[in-house]
Design a protein around this motif. Structure first.
Motif, PDB file in Angstrom:
ATOM      1  N   UNK A  26       0.946  -0.933   0.294  1.00 16.83           N
ATOM      2  CA  UNK A  26       0.286   0.017   0.092  1.00 16.83           C
ATOM      3  C   UNK A  26       0.819   0.866   0.125  1.00 16.83           C
ATOM      4  N   UNK A  27       0.566   2.262  -0.768  1.00 16.90           N
ATOM      5  CA  UNK A  27       1.042   3.014  -1.096  1.00 16.90           C
ATOM      6  C   UNK A  27       0.495   4.659   0.342  1.00 16.90           C
ATOM      7  N   UNK A  28       1.017   5.749   0.324  1.00 18.30           N
ATOM      8  CA  UNK A  28       0.316   6.553   1.021  1.00 18.30           C
ATOM      9  C   UNK A  28      -1.506   7.362   0.492  1.00 18.30           C
ATOM     10  N   UNK A  29      -0.376   7.011  -1.148  1.00 20.63           N
ATOM     11  CA  UNK A  29      -2.407   7.268  -2.071  1.00 20.63           C
ATOM     12  C   UNK A  29      -3.013   6.658  -1.810  1.00 20.63           C
ATOM     13  N   UNK A  30      -2.704   5.376  -1.791  1.00 24.60           N
ATOM     14  CA  UNK A  30      -3.691   3.990  -0.830  1.00 24.60           C
ATOM     15  C   UNK A  30      -4.253   4.135   0.383  1.00 24.60           C
ATOM     16  N   UNK A  31      -3.798   4.948   1.053  1.00 24.56           N
ATOM     17  CA  UNK A  31      -3.962   4.581   2.378  1.00 24.56           C
ATOM     18  C   UNK A  31      -4.831   6.004   2.362  1.00 24.56           C
ATOM     19  N   UNK A  32      -5.017   6.210   1.441  1.00 20.35           N
ATOM     20  CA  UNK A  32      -5.368   7.814   1.774  1.00 20.35           C
ATOM     21  C   UNK A  32      -6.792   7.544   1.029  1.00 20.35           C
ATOM     22  N   UNK A  33      -6.528   6.760   0.091  1.00 24.69           N
ATOM     23  CA  UNK A  33      -7.943   6.441  -1.022  1.00 24.69           C
ATOM     24  C   UNK A  33      -9.378   5.726  -0.020  1.00 24.69           C
TER      25      UNK A  33
END
Ligand SMILES: C[S@@+](CC[C@H](N)C(=O)[O-])C[C@H]1O[C@@H](n2cnc3c(N)ncnc32)[C@H](O)[C@@H]1O
Length: 339
Positions: free
Chosen positions: A38-45
């Motif tokens: 998980x990237x920060x973008x995925x976690x934020x989504x």
């Protein structure tokens, strides 16, 4: 039975990651401990989709070394509970983030029904054979209307993968199978996205530094080779487009799961299970205490039979685990709230 390559990937590497973070610094912990890619973008989504907010009780099933849950606690102020069946992963998460960690399998969650506001399960479903059991347990412990955030690797064409190409122990669902599993477990699929965004260099460089330290220290270890082979298989399958990573937001329906005969959401003997777990952790603690690390530390290093600092660190982790078990026992009985 868990494949040896999965134990290497999820347990040994998690423990080595915590060691490397202790050497490099705490700012490396979250990127290195996100083991489901998980990237920060995925976690934020996922966090926005699940409407996480300060105080949300978030259960992370298959939390691994704890990076995603720690990220959610730091960025969104949630109160996470981590759950994973791999002991070294649980110890690594407790050591790096000091969060409540439960050593258990996701198909037998030692929490009371309806006690959680949201759940995450990232990179886990493809590693378990009985995906339905895991989803049903998450349904049981979530309150009605609660959000479920999933990161799932799906296969594009059913049964298209040649067996040697698949990382050991992985069983990828198709998109249609995943949708059916969610529906049957009592979840409504709200939204799904393909290809979560890449991590920025500031994040991936920290993860890479930790990976370098782990490689330097453990390259000769058989578990290292097994874990490396798993990740190469994943890379090949992603690059060839045979599998893809999906982010999913689903919501727990108010009613129970669909029944296909039998009771699908049984009460699962939580209390017995917690007691078993507590007994195991206490036994390990007694063993660690009996090695008397403070006495060993007083001797010249040339006379040490073991490194007393490692034993002292293990003692702290075990005490953390015990604290989490006691706290969760209280929460389940309605005596205490999570901090
Ligand atoms: C790819 S890792 C992902 C870890 C973490 N979710 C993350 O994103 O960093 C998969 C995790 O699923 C865990 N796992 C495997 N079988 C499980 C089960 N039956 N119940 C819960 N977790 C399980 C593994 O121990 C491992 O930590």
């Amino acid at each position: 039975m868990t494949a040896p390559a999965m134990v290497a990937e999820f347990d040994d590497v998690a423990g080595w990651t915590a060691e490397a973070v202790a050497q490099l610094g705490a700012e490396h912990a979250i990127p290195a401990a996100c083991r489901g890619s998980a990237s920060p973008a995925a976690l934020a989504w996922l966090a926005e989709a699940c409407e996480l907010a300060p105080g949300t009780r978030l259960l992370d099933v298959g939390a691994g070394a704890g990076g995603p849950a720690a990220w959610a606690a730091r960025r969104f102020g949630v109160r996470p509970v981590l759950l994973d069946p791999m002991p070294a992963a649980c110890r690594a998460a407790a050591r790096m983030f000091g969060l409540p960690v439960v050593l258990a399998s996701g198909d037998r969650i030692p929490l009371r029904a309806g006690s959680m506001d949201a759940a995450w399960c990232l990179g886990v479903l493809c590693t378990v054979a009985d995906k339905a059991a895991l989803l049903r347990e998450m349904h049981r412990v979530l309150r009605p209307g609660a959000s479920l955030g999933l990161l799932v690797v799906v296969v594009r064409t059913p049964r298209a993968l040649a067996v040697p190409a698949v990382p050991d122990g992985n069983l990828f669902p198709t998109q249609a199978e995943l949708a059916d599993l969610l529906d049957e477990a009592g979840f409504d699929l709200v939204e799904q996205i393909d290809r979560p965004g890449d991590a920025p260099l500031s994040w991936s460089r920290r993860a890479a530094r930790v990976a370098e330290v782990v490689a330097t220290r453990h390259r000769a270890d058989r578990a290292y080779a097994l874990a490396a082979r798993q990740s190469e298989s994943f890379t090949r399958l992603f690059d060839s487009g045979q599998i893809s990573m999906q982010l999913i937001h689903a919501v727990r329906r108010p009613g129970g799961a669909h029944t296909r005969g039998g009771n699908v959401n049984p009460s699962n003997g939580d209390e017995e299970f917690e007691i078993e777990l507590e007994v195991e952790v206490r036994a390990e603690l007694t063993l660690v205490e009996s090695s008397r690390p403070e006495e060993a530390a007083a001797l010249p290093a040339s006379e040490w039979l073991f490194d007393p600092t490692d034993v002292q660190a293990e003692e702290i982790e075990l005490r953390n685990l015990l604290g989490a078990i006691e706290e969760l026992g209280g929460l389940r009985r309605g005596e205490t709230e999570l901090p």
